[in-house]
Scaffold this motif. Structure first.
Motif, mmCIF file in Angstrom:
data_model
loop_
_atom_site.group_PDB
_atom_site.id
_atom_site.type_symbol
_atom_site.label_atom_id
_atom_site.label_comp_id
_atom_site.label_asym_id
_atom_site.label_seq_id
_atom_site.Cartn_x
_atom_site.Cartn_y
_atom_site.Cartn_z
ATOM 1 N N THR A 9 115.477 85.022 84.258
ATOM 2 C CA THR A 9 115.526 84.974 82.667
ATOM 3 C C THR A 9 114.274 85.586 82.380
ATOM 4 O OG1 THR A 9 115.319 82.800 83.881
ATOM 5 C CG2 THR A 9 114.777 82.674 81.561
ATOM 6 N N ALA A 10 113.072 85.894 83.245
ATOM 7 C CA ALA A 10 112.642 87.053 82.388
ATOM 8 C C ALA A 10 112.896 88.804 82.551
ATOM 9 C CB ALA A 10 110.876 87.090 83.280
ATOM 10 N N ALA A 11 113.832 88.522 83.049
ATOM 11 C CA ALA A 11 114.552 89.942 82.990
ATOM 12 C C ALA A 11 115.401 90.473 81.758
ATOM 13 C CB ALA A 11 114.995 90.734 84.401
ATOM 14 N N ASP A 12 115.694 88.565 81.690
ATOM 15 C CA ASP A 12 116.898 88.626 79.897
ATOM 16 C C ASP A 12 116.381 89.359 78.972
ATOM 17 O OD1 ASP A 12 118.942 87.937 78.873
ATOM 18 O OD2 ASP A 12 118.435 86.097 78.563
ATOM 19 N N LEU A 13 114.989 87.933 78.816
ATOM 20 C CA LEU A 13 114.388 88.495 77.742
ATOM 21 C C LEU A 13 113.281 89.905 77.311
ATOM 22 C CD1 LEU A 13 112.145 84.927 78.066
ATOM 23 C CD2 LEU A 13 113.617 85.615 76.731
ATOM 24 N N MET A 14 113.735 90.660 78.717
ATOM 25 C CA MET A 14 112.609 92.191 78.380
ATOM 26 C C MET A 14 113.735 92.943 77.885
ATOM 27 S SD MET A 14 109.489 91.211 78.979
ATOM 28 C CE MET A 14 109.078 89.927 79.252
ATOM 29 N N GLY A 15 114.922 92.242 77.753
ATOM 30 C CA GLY A 15 115.911 92.508 77.599
ATOM 31 C C GLY A 15 117.110 94.081 78.248
ATOM 32 N N LEU A 16 116.534 93.338 79.539
ATOM 33 C CA LEU A 16 117.833 94.333 80.471
ATOM 34 C C LEU A 16 119.149 93.112 80.563
ATOM 35 C CD1 LEU A 16 115.462 94.211 83.515
ATOM 36 C CD2 LEU A 16 116.572 95.952 81.917
ATOM 37 N N SER A 17 120.218 93.746 80.906
ATOM 38 C CA SER A 17 121.236 93.095 80.994
ATOM 39 C C SER A 17 121.942 92.491 82.197
ATOM 40 C CB SER A 17 122.945 93.986 80.352
ATOM 41 O OG SER A 17 123.745 93.846 80.668
ATOM 42 N N ALA A 57 119.118 86.616 73.727
ATOM 43 C CA ALA A 57 117.713 86.303 74.216
ATOM 44 C C ALA A 57 117.193 88.094 74.113
ATOM 45 C CB ALA A 57 117.095 86.172 75.005
ATOM 46 N N ARG A 58 118.569 88.956 74.905
ATOM 47 C CA ARG A 58 117.843 90.318 75.608
ATOM 48 C C ARG A 58 118.202 90.918 74.575
ATOM 49 N NH1 ARG A 58 122.859 93.367 75.888
ATOM 50 N NH2 ARG A 58 124.543 91.706 76.406
ATOM 51 N N ILE A 63 114.362 91.878 71.756
ATOM 52 C CA ILE A 63 112.952 92.473 72.367
ATOM 53 C C ILE A 63 113.493 93.841 71.002
ATOM 54 C CG2 ILE A 63 114.151 93.116 74.088
ATOM 55 C CD1 ILE A 63 111.433 92.869 74.957
ATOM 56 N N PHE A 79 104.396 85.435 78.883
ATOM 57 C CA PHE A 79 104.344 82.929 79.600
ATOM 58 C C PHE A 79 103.721 83.217 80.279
ATOM 59 C CE2 PHE A 79 108.521 86.990 80.625
ATOM 60 C CZ PHE A 79 109.504 85.637 80.131
ATOM 61 N N ARG A 84 105.376 85.701 84.668
ATOM 62 C CA ARG A 84 106.608 86.429 85.047
ATOM 63 C C ARG A 84 106.672 87.880 85.797
ATOM 64 N NH1 ARG A 84 111.069 81.726 82.667
ATOM 65 N NH2 ARG A 84 111.577 82.581 85.101
ATOM 66 N N MET A 128 107.351 90.730 87.960
ATOM 67 C CA MET A 128 108.480 90.568 89.193
ATOM 68 C C MET A 128 107.916 90.727 90.583
ATOM 69 S SD MET A 128 110.908 90.541 87.178
ATOM 70 C CE MET A 128 111.181 90.214 84.828
ATOM 71 N N ILE A 143 109.709 98.293 82.894
ATOM 72 C CA ILE A 143 111.057 97.459 82.857
ATOM 73 C C ILE A 143 111.107 97.515 81.228
ATOM 74 C CG2 ILE A 143 111.741 95.141 82.597
ATOM 75 C CD1 ILE A 143 111.113 94.782 84.995
ATOM 76 N N THR A 144 110.274 97.248 80.746
ATOM 77 C CA THR A 144 110.354 97.368 78.815
ATOM 78 C C THR A 144 110.044 98.656 77.587
ATOM 79 O OG1 THR A 144 107.789 96.927 78.776
ATOM 80 C CG2 THR A 144 109.349 94.875 78.387
#
Lengths: 282, 262
Positions: free
Chosen positions: A156-164, B76-77, B80, B88, B92, B94, B105-106
């Motif tokens: 979920t967090a990965a998705d929100l951080m823009g990762l596919s 959602a993805r 950003i 959060f 959250r 990793m 990551i971002t």
């Protein structure tokens, strides 16, 4: 090189390739118990190409990797809709389907097995193994490496951080399938005979075990796992039929003492610590 | 309330979970550089509002606009990339990545997805992606934690790492879910100073927060939710006197709004 030594080294190289085939999906959080299916697909495809069309075995092996990867890509769409234990069961079922399909394919010998004409020796197989290790090392040095870990840590967090999330999971599954296909092809061309009965779920479980016991946190874990699984039974040959009992006990001990696997990030950090000054650019 | 063009706008957004209406016709606007607090009793729908803005849940009706662009239908993805980043309530990070890997990551948010994946961020220790992440970490005073695993770090440090991760996406709107929770007064002051700098760079900030001292010092405007409805929207100094807010919080809890006493 003696025949025995070459045989062990070939198995070591093939097992190392197989370990990376399992490593990619595992790092993405997928327990793939259908690896044997991709190995079988690669083995039969490469053997068929070289037997029927005279394709050189190295070219056929690369084509087999692409073939197994394509199958992986196609089946990933239904399979990756499932999670956890259900994904393990779905991939297990995939492996069974491949095995049953080959048993019914008379063009590649069906249940009688399939002799492979073209031979490749340790030189070629070792070179392929080194290439796979190098390729996986490079792949995990890119942003893909941290992204795939991020996805398996927290989707979920990965998705929100823009990762596919879906794209990365599919990529890991597909690349793993391609590597499995390559290993299968090399095995076929070295041992000159393949039969569907070898590619059981037990085969898949062994490969997954190499990786889990070696450790999934770094790319060195699978290599160590494959090496231990290949070499230890050979070193234990002296104790004849007890060697697999000793081997199994060693596996249990490893699981008890190092549940994260033998090679962990922490271990690598501690080994590297001597080389690097503390608190750089703080 | 804001005269400038809104950077983030919610237009009559509603969300149901089964029979329960958790967000009911919520509308508000936030301009660039503005600092707005979203407050309300537990279960008022604050975090749900964040989840609807970031696309973690789809809205049932209404629109979410970012700098005038309707992002309601975007997954959602992809949001950003339009400049929407968040932290959060329950951190959250990793667990199997180091601090610097977490914030990296971002960092590729605005490059093409495929080429970004092939950037060799870990092949050599000195590369431009690592350096960029290290610079931002160092600016936040976190440089010495760069190669530490995130799990072993103190709570306050983890929260700061999450903030850096959100900032490396170069957002235009930053959503912070309880940024001051669990921080001691000194850490809260440091956070506020850091966020003031962020806000001066033009980023719109929306915080969900219970710490009214922090809100009093940092936010100029407060939006109050109760049972999914906006019951008040006013300047921070006026919120404690607002009759509907007092009613929502009831009795002794209304003391928490005595910002002036702080």
């Amino acid at each position: 090189m003696s025949g025995y030594l070459e045989g062990v080294l070939v198995l070591l190289a093939i097992n190392a390739i197989l370990a990376y085939a399992a490593f990619l999906p595992i790092v993405a959080g997928q327990l793939n118990l259908g690896i044997a299916g991709f190995v079988a697909a690669g083995a039969y495809f490469s053997a068929y190409l070289s037997n029927e069309f005279g394709v050189p075995p190295t070219v056929a092996a690369l084509a087999a990797a692409v073939f197994a990867g394509l199958i992986g890509l196609i089946v990933s769409f239904p399979l990756l809709r499932t999670r956890g234990i259900y994904l393990a069961l779905a991939t297990f079922a995939f492996g069974q389907v491949v095995q049953a399909t080959i048993l019914n394919l008379n063009v590649v010998g069906g249940a009688a097995g399939y002799p492979v004409r073209e031979f490749v020796g340790f030189g070629v197989i070792g070179a392929f193994a080194l290439a796979v290790v190098a390729a996986v090392y490079l792949l995990f040095s890119t942003r893909f490496g941290i992204s795939i870990t991020a996805v398996s840590d927290d989707e979920t967090a990965a998705d929100l951080m823009g990762l596919s999330v879906r794209g990365l999971q599919t990529a890991a599954f597909t690349i793993g399938a391609a590597i499995a296909g390559l290993a299968g092809a090399l095995y076929a061309h070295h041992f000159s005979y393949i039969e569907a009965q070898n590619y059981t779920v037990l085969f898949s479980i062994y490969i997954v075990l190499y990786v889990l016991l070696g450790g999934t946190q770094t790319i060195f874990g699978p290599l160590l796992g494959a090496a231990v699984f290949t070499l230890l039974p050979e070193f234990l040959r002296g104790s004849a039929e007890w060697r697999y009992v000793i081997f199994a006990c060693l596996i249990l001990a490893l699981m008890a003492w190092r549940p994260q696997g033998a090679v962990t990030v922490d271990l690598v950090r501690r080994l590297l610590r001597n080389r690097r000054p503390e608190g750089e650019r703080a | 309330m804001s005269s400038a063009r809104p950077m983030l706008a919610l237009d009559d957004v509603s969300k149901r979970f089964g029979g329960l209406k958790v967000i009911d016709g919520l509308s508000f606007e936030v301009a660039a550089s503005e600092r707005v607090a979203l407050i309300g009793p537990n279960g008022a729908g604050k975090t749900t509002a964040f989840n609807l803005i970031t696309g973690a849940y789809p809205v049932d009706s209404g629109r979410v606009l970012l700098d005038g662009i309707d992002i309601t239908a975007l997954p959602a993805r992809k949001r950003i990339r339009h400049g929407l980043a968040r932290t959060f309530q329950n951190i959250r990070l990793m667990a199997h990545l180091s601090v610097i890997e977490n914030v990296m990551i971002t960092q590729a948010t605005h490059s093409g997805a495929f080429t970004a994946m092939l950037q060799p961020v870990n092949l050599w220790r000195e590369n431009r992606w690592r350096r960029e992440a290290l610079d931002v970490l160092a600016a936040a005073g976190l440089g010495r934690y760069a190669d530490e695993p995130t799990g072993a770090l103190p709570y306050g440090i983890q929260k700061q790492v999450e903030l850096v991760r959100a900032l490396l996406a170069k957002p235009r709107v930053l959503l912070l879910d309880e940024p001051a929770a669990g921080l001691n007064p000194a850490e809260t002051d440091a956070l506020r100073e850091r966020l003031e700098m962020v806000s001066r760079s033009g980023i719109a900030i929306v915080v969900v927060e219970h710490d009214m001292h922090f809100i009093g010092a940092f936010c100029r405007r407060v939006i109050v939710l109760n049972f999914g409805c906006k019951i008040a929207e006013c300047a921070t100094g006026e919120v404690h006197a607002h009759p509907r807010v007092r009613e929502a919080y009831l009795g002794s809890e209304s003391e928490a709004f005595d910002v002036e006493a702080a």
